[in-house]
Each structure stands twice: as C-alpha cells, then as structure tokens.
Enzyme design. Sequence first.
Site, PDB file in Angstrom:
ATOM      1  N   ASP A  54       0.848  -1.200   0.000  1.00 20.18           N
ATOM      2  CA  ASP A  54       0.000   0.000   0.000  1.00 20.18           C
ATOM      3  C   ASP A  54       0.879   1.244   0.000  1.00 20.18           C
ATOM      4  O   ASP A  54       0.557   2.260   0.604  1.00 20.18           O
ATOM      5  CB  ASP A  54      -0.919  -0.010   1.233  1.00 20.18           C
ATOM      6  CG  ASP A  54      -2.008   1.056   1.168  1.00 20.18           C
ATOM      7  OD1 ASP A  54      -2.497   1.346   0.061  1.00 20.18           O
ATOM      8  OD2 ASP A  54      -2.369   1.616   2.226  1.00 20.18           O
ATOM      9  N   ASP A  94       3.388   2.419   8.057  1.00 16.81           N
ATOM     10  CA  ASP A  94       2.109   1.726   7.799  1.00 16.81           C
ATOM     11  C   ASP A  94       2.313   0.391   7.094  1.00 16.81           C
ATOM     12  O   ASP A  94       2.157   0.288   5.875  1.00 16.81           O
ATOM     13  CB  ASP A  94       1.164   2.615   6.989  1.00 16.81           C
ATOM     14  CG  ASP A  94       0.701   3.832   7.768  1.00 16.81           C
ATOM     15  OD1 ASP A  94       0.826   3.808   9.008  1.00 16.81           O
ATOM     16  OD2 ASP A  94       0.230   4.804   7.153  1.00 16.81           O
TER      17      ASP A  94
END
Length: 283
Positions: free
Chosen positions: A168, A185
């Site tokens: 991502d 993340d």
Amino acid sequence: MKIPKRIEPLVEEGLVDEVICQLMSGKEAMVYVVRCGEAIRCAKVYKEANARSFRQSVDYTEGRRVKNSRRARAMEKGTRYGRKAQEDAWRSVEVDSLCRLAAAGVRVPQPYNFFEGVLLMELVTGVNGAAAPRLNDLALTAEEARAHHLTLVREVVRMLCAGIVHGDLSEYNVLAGSDGLVIIDLPQAIDAAANNNARSMLVRDMDNLAAYFGRFAPELPATDYGREIWSLYQSGKLHPDIALTGRIEHSKKPVDIAGVMRVVNIVLKKEAAWQRHKLEMRG
C-alpha cells in the site's frame, strides 16, 4: 489529554506515562504522541475491524502462516475465537515487518513494544523537531523528486530482498524525517514468496510512487522499476546494491499464433468428443 481507553492498559503496566496529543487518525489506526519515561514516542492504536476502512482482503492475507493449528482452524471457520485471532494476527504483522525491515537496513520507525493491540514505536521527527510531515504535504523541486524517488526505489529493493512487499506504498505512507525518508504503515505487508499477488502489488507500489513524483519530474511515470525489480527477484539476481535501469526488456520473439490455434482446436475436439460420449451414455 484524557487517556484513551485502549492505552489505559499500557499506563497500568508502566509502559506509558502520559498521552500528550493525538497525532493522526488513519484508515486502520489512531496514532498518539506519548511520553515513556524520558522518551517521546508514538502509540499506534489499531481500530477494530468494523471501524477500519482498510479491509483484510484475502489478497493481503494469502500465504500468512499461523503456527497454532487450533487457531488456524478457527480462523478458517470464522468462529468468534477465529475472528479475534485473525485480528491479532493482522496487528502483529506490522511489528514483525518493522523488525525484519530494520534488520535489513530499511528506514522504518523503530518498534519498542506491542501490548494489548497497541504498538509503541519511534516518533519520527522532521528538521524542525516536530512530527515529520508525509511526502504528500511537501512541495518538491524536480531535483528533490528524482532524489526521493531513487531513495524509495532502493528501499523497495531492500524490502523485497528481506521478503516483504509493502502492498500500500504511496506518498501518504512515507515520512520526511530529519535523517531522510521513513516508510510507515505496514499491517498489510505481504510475504513475497508466499503470496501470489506479490508481483502485482509491488508493481502497483512502484507505479504509485512514479505517478506522485511525476508531478514534479515528468519523466518518472515512464519508468518501470516495479517489473524490473520483480524480474530480478524472480530470477534470483536481486540484491540491495544492484544497478537498476527503470526499464524492462520485453520479448521480441513473435507469437506462434498457429501453434496456439492448434492447441485450441485439440481442446475443442476433446470437449466435443466428451459431450458426444455423455449423450451416448444417456441414450
């Protein structure tokens, strides 16, 4: 500020002394700035599944191993215990990935503790000492965009050499720290060797970065680092210091259309024979 309910167990255990402020609210977690003794750190509080906008797609969870067979069966059946185990596994992926990547020399936040679904980690700061901005908050020159793009290409290579694809990666998941770019993340990070979607996700990550930096350096979207890196990985030639071109050699060998049609015809004839056989059996 008032201590969030999810951080209370860390205060009770003496892991956190004070919650200073909320830093951000993302699609998967709330992040707070906390004081741990003399140190200022981040506390990442993962949201419950029904409150996340980022779902546990099978594209990401494919290939993740569960050592406990009872837990694995429960996760497959979707029982209450299985759903909780799946949540725990989802949250622990980021901790495992951060440790593996830091050991491989990738610049990621340093993890310190993971307790009751809360990750304590390094607070990445910018040049002014405040929390570091994300890439999407910066106005870059063409030269800066090229330099940052090259830095992240090298980091993605190191990640893949460690067996991990971010999954991502974009300008929203990179911080501009005082000592350089920091990738964040990672709860959706995937095992490159065990997940059939690893190639497409790596290519997507690289295309995302090229598109973003292409706003400042127009030549970058024409590069093809994702496919080049994966090709080298698949052939066993990828290593952290490999020289890259941003291009991929496509086969110039003409397609054997006649050969393809021969195979198609053989399959069609077999299918027709099978259908005739079934009709004869019914008769």
